[in-house]
Design an enzyme around this catalytic site. Structure first.
Site, PDB file in Angstrom:
ATOM      1  N   ASP A 148      27.029 -23.089   1.399  1.00 33.30           N
ATOM      2  CA  ASP A 148      27.585 -23.055   0.040  1.00 33.30           C
ATOM      3  C   ASP A 148      27.563 -21.647  -0.554  1.00 33.30           C
ATOM      4  O   ASP A 148      27.255 -21.460  -1.727  1.00 33.30           O
ATOM      5  CB  ASP A 148      26.811 -24.034  -0.850  1.00 33.30           C
ATOM      6  CG  ASP A 148      27.422 -24.157  -2.250  1.00 33.30           C
ATOM      7  OD1 ASP A 148      28.637 -23.925  -2.386  1.00 33.30           O
ATOM      8  OD2 ASP A 148      26.673 -24.459  -3.197  1.00 33.30           O
ATOM      9  N   TYR A 149      27.875 -20.640   0.266  1.00 37.60           N
ATOM     10  CA  TYR A 149      28.049 -19.301  -0.303  1.00 37.60           C
ATOM     11  C   TYR A 149      29.302 -19.284  -1.167  1.00 37.60           C
ATOM     12  O   TYR A 149      30.343 -19.838  -0.793  1.00 37.60           O
ATOM     13  CB  TYR A 149      28.181 -18.260   0.808  1.00 37.60           C
ATOM     14  CG  TYR A 149      26.872 -17.861   1.428  1.00 37.60           C
ATOM     15  CD1 TYR A 149      26.029 -16.949   0.791  1.00 37.60           C
ATOM     16  CD2 TYR A 149      26.462 -18.383   2.652  1.00 37.60           C
ATOM     17  CE1 TYR A 149      24.819 -16.574   1.358  1.00 37.60           C
ATOM     18  CE2 TYR A 149      25.264 -18.016   3.228  1.00 37.60           C
ATOM     19  CZ  TYR A 149      24.441 -17.105   2.579  1.00 37.60           C
ATOM     20  OH  TYR A 149      23.246 -16.746   3.131  1.00 37.60           O
ATOM     21  N   GLU A 150      29.197 -18.622  -2.329  1.00 38.69           N
ATOM     22  CA  GLU A 150      30.320 -18.593  -3.269  1.00 38.69           C
ATOM     23  C   GLU A 150      30.726 -17.176  -3.666  1.00 38.69           C
ATOM     24  O   GLU A 150      31.735 -16.992  -4.341  1.00 38.69           O
ATOM     25  CB  GLU A 150      29.951 -19.421  -4.507  1.00 38.69           C
ATOM     26  CG  GLU A 150      29.592 -20.862  -4.155  1.00 38.69           C
ATOM     27  CD  GLU A 150      29.324 -21.745  -5.362  1.00 38.69           C
ATOM     28  OE1 GLU A 150      29.542 -21.272  -6.497  1.00 38.69           O
ATOM     29  OE2 GLU A 150      28.908 -22.909  -5.176  1.00 38.69           O
ATOM     30  N   HIS A 151      29.940 -16.181  -3.256  1.00 34.07           N
ATOM     31  CA  HIS A 151      30.225 -14.771  -3.568  1.00 34.07           C
ATOM     32  C   HIS A 151      30.050 -13.970  -2.280  1.00 34.07           C
ATOM     33  O   HIS A 151      29.114 -14.201  -1.516  1.00 34.07           O
ATOM     34  CB  HIS A 151      29.287 -14.252  -4.656  1.00 34.07           C
ATOM     35  CG  HIS A 151      29.232 -15.133  -5.869  1.00 34.07           C
ATOM     36  ND1 HIS A 151      30.218 -15.143  -6.830  1.00 34.07           N
ATOM     37  CD2 HIS A 151      28.310 -16.062  -6.257  1.00 34.07           C
ATOM     38  CE1 HIS A 151      29.911 -16.013  -7.768  1.00 34.07           C
ATOM     39  NE2 HIS A 151      28.762 -16.590  -7.450  1.00 34.07           N
TER      40      HIS A 151
END
Length: 304
Positions: free
Chosen positions: A152-155
């Protein structure tokens, strides 16, 4: 005695078997997944209602490759635990799994923020990040007796190919080492996010079991019809049999379960397209007595 099947009957048998297999592949799933522990609200696994007729995955949130200093700094794949370990300990994992044979427990990597700052995916190199991640995550997963991971990496500070290779090699190694049995990714409809996850998907879709697509990242004004359109769009981006639908407990964004989300799920189920439901998160749902978790699991468990 040897059995001789007439050729036309044999061909019919093959066609019937193939059709049956296709029907199985297109069938709905009863998979329910819930993120837990990121907001430190004292929620325990045992607080959450578990329908015995669903496959239930708890997802501990989050393991992050940042240190615990203030402010935290990235560690190039050396993961630390940032969930509520007081209430979600290794012994609690063992207890909930022993009490509920339909339960598995995973951990999620990354998340949105750590101590209020963005969690950036920022590897020094592919090889070093993968080596550190395999080592640190294997230790955590074995200590907690976990079954899988969610990404769930978002950046991102780095290009999509680097992300794809790091995550793809990580999942491959953990599976080959029999450390995990399943892996999921958690993209949402943002250009940068999709560029990274679709690069990963292009090269490593065969080792990704579920797509926890964050449909709650769409606007709160989303209608049921729009929700179905969003689902169909993302099913064309990713494998239509792996995309799960979702809602956020606090109702702040996306189509909520009180505004038509469950109706949308029933529509998808009637079309043999409901691959599962996930929720973010148990921490917020506790205040409402997990009302919508119960209803969502009932939809999944229902025979029609």
């Amino acid at each position: 005695m040897e059995l001789h099947i007439p050729k036309p009957c044999f061909i019919l048998l093959i066609l019937t078997t193939s059709l049956f297999a296709s029907t199985i592949l297109a069938a709905n799933s009863n998979l329910f997944r819930e993120y837990i522990g990121a907001q430190f609200k004292g929620v325990k696994f045992s607080d959450v209602p578990i329908n015995p007729n669903v496959n239930f995955h708890f997802i501990l949130s989050f393991a992050i490759d940042y240190d615990t200093s203030s402010p935290p700094s990235p560690t190039n794949g050396n993961f630390n635990i940032f969930w509520d370990t007081q209430n979600l300990s290794p012994s609690e994992v063992s207890f909930i799994k022993n009490q509920n044979p339909n339960v598995k427990v995973a951990l999620s990597l990354g998340g949105d923020t750590v101590q209020g700052d963005p969690v950036n995916f920022i590897p020094s190199s592919i090889d070093s990040w993968v080596s550190n991640a395999v080592s640190s995550l294997t230790s955590i997963i074995k200590t907690y007796n976990l079954d899988g991971i969610d990404v769930d990496y978002e950046h991102f500070i780095g290009d999509p190919n680097t992300f794809a290779e790091c995550i793809g090699r990580l999942i491959t190694t953990l599976k080959n080492n029999n450390v995990i049995s399943f892996a999921s990714i958690a993209p949402f409809d943002d250009a940068e996010v999709q560029n990274h996850y679709l690069a990963l998907w292009k090269s490593y879709s065969n080792i990704i079991d579920y797509v926890n697509f964050q449909f709650y990242a769409y606007d709160k004004s989303t209608t049921v019809a729009q929700f179905i359109d969003y689902y169909n769009k993302q099913s064309s981006n990713y494998n239509s049999e792996k995309v799960l639908v979702s809602f956020v407990s606090d109702g702040s964004t996306g189509l909520g379960p009180g505004n038509g989300f469950l109706d949308g799920c029933r529509m998808l189920k009637s079309q043999q397209k409901l691959n599962g439901i996930f929720v973010y998160s148990a921490d917020d749902s506790k205040a409402d007595g997990f009302r919508y978790e119960k209803e969502a699991q009932e939809v999944l468990a229902s025979p029609n």
